[in-house]
Write a protein that holds these residues in place. Structure first.
Motif, mmCIF file in Angstrom:
data_model
loop_
_atom_site.group_PDB
_atom_site.id
_atom_site.type_symbol
_atom_site.label_atom_id
_atom_site.label_comp_id
_atom_site.label_asym_id
_atom_site.label_seq_id
_atom_site.Cartn_x
_atom_site.Cartn_y
_atom_site.Cartn_z
ATOM 1 N N GLY A 126 -7.848 7.587 0.104
ATOM 2 C CA GLY A 126 -7.336 8.848 -0.414
ATOM 3 C C GLY A 126 -6.190 8.745 -1.390
ATOM 4 N N GLU A 127 -5.604 7.567 -1.580
ATOM 5 C CA GLU A 127 -4.513 7.431 -2.542
ATOM 6 C C GLU A 127 -5.044 7.622 -3.962
ATOM 7 O OE1 GLU A 127 -1.576 7.511 -1.683
ATOM 8 O OE2 GLU A 127 -1.461 6.661 0.340
ATOM 9 N N LYS A 128 -4.193 8.149 -4.832
ATOM 10 C CA LYS A 128 -4.556 8.407 -6.220
ATOM 11 C C LYS A 128 -3.937 7.322 -7.107
ATOM 12 C CE LYS A 128 -6.434 12.393 -5.063
ATOM 13 N NZ LYS A 128 -7.893 12.611 -5.099
ATOM 14 N N VAL A 129 -4.786 6.590 -7.807
ATOM 15 C CA VAL A 129 -4.287 5.503 -8.645
ATOM 16 C C VAL A 129 -4.740 5.712 -10.084
ATOM 17 C CG1 VAL A 129 -4.120 3.841 -6.773
ATOM 18 C CG2 VAL A 129 -6.255 4.015 -8.055
ATOM 19 N N ILE A 130 -3.925 5.248 -10.994
ATOM 20 C CA ILE A 130 -4.140 5.470 -12.415
ATOM 21 C C ILE A 130 -4.770 4.232 -13.047
ATOM 22 C CG2 ILE A 130 -2.921 5.692 -14.633
ATOM 23 C CD1 ILE A 130 -0.942 7.542 -13.178
ATOM 24 N N VAL A 131 -5.731 4.455 -13.927
ATOM 25 C CA VAL A 131 -6.221 3.402 -14.808
ATOM 26 C C VAL A 131 -6.142 3.895 -16.243
ATOM 27 C CG1 VAL A 131 -7.770 2.335 -13.118
ATOM 28 C CG2 VAL A 131 -8.656 4.124 -14.636
ATOM 29 N N TRP A 132 -5.924 2.943 -17.144
ATOM 30 C CA TRP A 132 -6.046 3.208 -18.574
ATOM 31 C C TRP A 132 -7.352 2.597 -19.054
ATOM 32 C CZ3 TRP A 132 -0.618 2.015 -21.151
ATOM 33 C CH2 TRP A 132 0.305 2.969 -20.686
ATOM 34 N N LEU A 192 -11.326 -2.040 -22.209
ATOM 35 C CA LEU A 192 -10.266 -2.334 -21.248
ATOM 36 C C LEU A 192 -10.235 -1.278 -20.157
ATOM 37 C CD1 LEU A 192 -7.575 -3.960 -20.525
ATOM 38 C CD2 LEU A 192 -6.392 -2.176 -21.837
ATOM 39 N N VAL A 193 -10.118 -1.728 -18.918
ATOM 40 C CA VAL A 193 -9.735 -0.876 -17.799
ATOM 41 C C VAL A 193 -8.578 -1.591 -17.113
ATOM 42 C CG1 VAL A 193 -10.388 0.101 -15.564
ATOM 43 C CG2 VAL A 193 -12.026 0.118 -17.457
ATOM 44 N N ALA A 194 -7.392 -1.009 -17.173
ATOM 45 C CA ALA A 194 -6.190 -1.617 -16.602
ATOM 46 C C ALA A 194 -5.675 -0.739 -15.472
ATOM 47 C CB ALA A 194 -5.112 -1.793 -17.671
ATOM 48 N N LEU A 195 -5.390 -1.360 -14.345
ATOM 49 C CA LEU A 195 -5.046 -0.634 -13.119
ATOM 50 C C LEU A 195 -3.546 -0.591 -12.883
ATOM 51 C CD1 LEU A 195 -5.779 0.619 -10.312
ATOM 52 C CD2 LEU A 195 -5.993 -1.735 -9.468
ATOM 53 N N SER A 196 -3.058 0.584 -12.509
ATOM 54 C CA SER A 196 -1.698 0.740 -11.985
ATOM 55 C C SER A 196 -1.806 0.838 -10.474
ATOM 56 C CB SER A 196 -1.048 2.007 -12.554
ATOM 57 O OG SER A 196 0.281 2.145 -12.080
ATOM 58 N N TYR A 197 -1.355 -0.196 -9.769
ATOM 59 C CA TYR A 197 -1.500 -0.231 -8.315
ATOM 60 C C TYR A 197 -0.788 0.940 -7.639
ATOM 61 C CZ TYR A 197 -2.351 -5.233 -9.330
ATOM 62 O OH TYR A 197 -2.805 -6.424 -9.827
ATOM 63 N N ARG A 198 -1.169 1.204 -6.415
ATOM 64 C CA ARG A 198 -0.518 2.247 -5.621
ATOM 65 C C ARG A 198 0.992 2.007 -5.545
ATOM 66 N NH1 ARG A 198 -3.438 2.477 -0.220
ATOM 67 N NH2 ARG A 198 -5.174 2.416 -1.684
ATOM 68 N N GLY A 199 1.737 3.078 -5.739
ATOM 69 C CA GLY A 199 3.186 2.998 -5.748
ATOM 70 C C GLY A 199 3.781 2.672 -7.096
ATOM 71 N N TYR A 200 2.959 2.220 -8.037
ATOM 72 C CA TYR A 200 3.426 1.813 -9.359
ATOM 73 C C TYR A 200 3.160 2.905 -10.392
ATOM 74 C CZ TYR A 200 3.999 -3.151 -8.016
ATOM 75 O OH TYR A 200 4.408 -4.329 -7.422
ATOM 76 N N ALA A 201 4.169 3.256 -11.148
ATOM 77 C CA ALA A 201 4.049 4.030 -12.390
ATOM 78 C C ALA A 201 3.055 5.183 -12.319
ATOM 79 C CB ALA A 201 3.692 3.103 -13.546
ATOM 80 N N GLY A 202 3.266 6.074 -11.358
ATOM 81 C CA GLY A 202 2.462 7.285 -11.282
ATOM 82 C C GLY A 202 1.380 7.285 -10.230
ATOM 83 N N SER A 203 1.036 6.114 -9.685
ATOM 84 C CA SER A 203 0.038 6.047 -8.617
ATOM 85 C C SER A 203 0.711 6.322 -7.277
ATOM 86 C CB SER A 203 -0.631 4.667 -8.592
ATOM 87 O OG SER A 203 -1.362 4.435 -9.780
ATOM 88 N N THR A 204 0.010 6.976 -6.375
ATOM 89 C CA THR A 204 0.591 7.351 -5.091
ATOM 90 C C THR A 204 0.531 6.184 -4.100
ATOM 91 O OG1 THR A 204 -1.484 8.168 -4.140
ATOM 92 C CG2 THR A 204 -0.177 9.722 -5.456
ATOM 93 N N GLY A 205 1.227 6.362 -2.974
ATOM 94 C CA GLY A 205 1.148 5.392 -1.900
ATOM 95 C C GLY A 205 2.153 4.269 -2.011
ATOM 96 N N ALA A 206 2.026 3.311 -1.113
ATOM 97 C CA ALA A 206 2.897 2.142 -1.064
ATOM 98 C C ALA A 206 2.024 0.891 -1.069
ATOM 99 C CB ALA A 206 3.773 2.159 0.192
#
Length: 268
Positions: free
Chosen positions: A59-65, A103-117
């Motif tokens: 359920g965590e929301k994570v960002i990709v570019w 490119l698909v680059a992932l921002s892990y949970r807790g990092y730069a706008g992604s939720t969670g820890a």
């Protein structure tokens, strides 16, 4: 004797207190999140990229570019290091996509706008969501998984469990617990460390062409760890040692050109 006994007690208590502190703070040390601020690609100087918000399996929301690949071009699925954030990698991302590579680059949970820890299992869930995003848009044979530093453990896990085209590991390790044990020699880290990223146990399940890049002067992850992981990997594989290279500066020694050559046809 009483004095010596008390000295021993004080030292023992201090050692145990130090162990307790390391155990409690271990994830803060392994995941030193540089920023939680969300920045859109355009605001970071990367208007070519689209921002997407994915939902991990918990359920965590994570960002990709995402930068769409040009027709027939490969696509890089990029997993950053533990001190990275996407906006700080724009210069490299621009170089990767300059020839039409996607490119698909992932921002892990807790990092730069992604939720969670962050945690190992959490990052693997995030990676699974990014992989699913990529495979909805690209044939798996076009996907080149690229991990840097901590992200190499994530990349190995993905490539070991899912079909991909190629795998690039930049400054990799056998496991994070091996690296930690080399730094904290008087601490039983193998008993205490929760997030061990055992690439050494996963790499044999990777069957696609592999490129490992490592600097000979890497102060964070010794090249010895990369060499040991390479020895455990299956063919086809290639290890490139950058003489004098450190941890964050391998592009200055030709890493980007080496990776692009591999992406565009080299098989190791």
């Amino acid at each position: 004797m009483t004095f010596l006994k008390w000295i021993a007690i004080v030292l023992g208590a201090g050692y145990l207190a130090g162990l307790a502190l390391l155990y409690v703070k271990q994830r803060d040390m392994l995941f030193p999140i540089p920023t939680t601020e969300r920045k859109a690609p355009a605001a970071a100087g990367f208007p070519e990229a689209e921002e997407h918000i994915l939902t991990a399996s918990d359920g965590e929301k994570v960002i990709v570019w995402h930068v769409p690949a040009k027709p027939g071009r490969p696509m890089v699925l990029f997993f950053p290091g533990n001190g990275d954030f996407l906006a700080g990698r724009v210069s490299r991302f621009k170089d990767i996509v300059a020839d039409g590579t996607g490119l698909v680059a992932l921002s892990y949970r807790g990092y730069a706008g992604s939720t969670g820890a962050p945690s190992e299992q959490g990052l693997l869930r995030d990676a699974a969501a990014a992989y699913a995003f990529a495979t909805k848009r690209y044939d798996t044979r076009r996907i080149v998984v690229w991990g840097f530093s901590l992200g190499t453990g994530v990349a190995v896990a993905v490539a070991a469990e899912h079909p991909v085209g190629k795998l690039i590991l930049e400054a990799p390790y056998t496991s994070t617990v091996d690296v930690a044990a080399s730094l904290f020699r008087f601490v039983p880290v193998r008993l205490l460390m929760r997030d061990q990223f055992r690439s050494d146990e996963r790499i044999a399940r990777v069957t696609v062409p592999l490129l490992i890049m490592h600097g000979t002067n890497d102060p964070a992850i010794s090249i010895g760890f990369g060499e040991r992981l390479f020895a455990l990997a299956r063919e086809p594989k290639k290890l490139v040692r950058f003489s004098g290279g450190g941890h964050e500066n391998l592009d200055n020694f030709g890493a980007l050109e080496t990776a692009c050559e591999f992406i565009n046809g080299g098989k190791g």
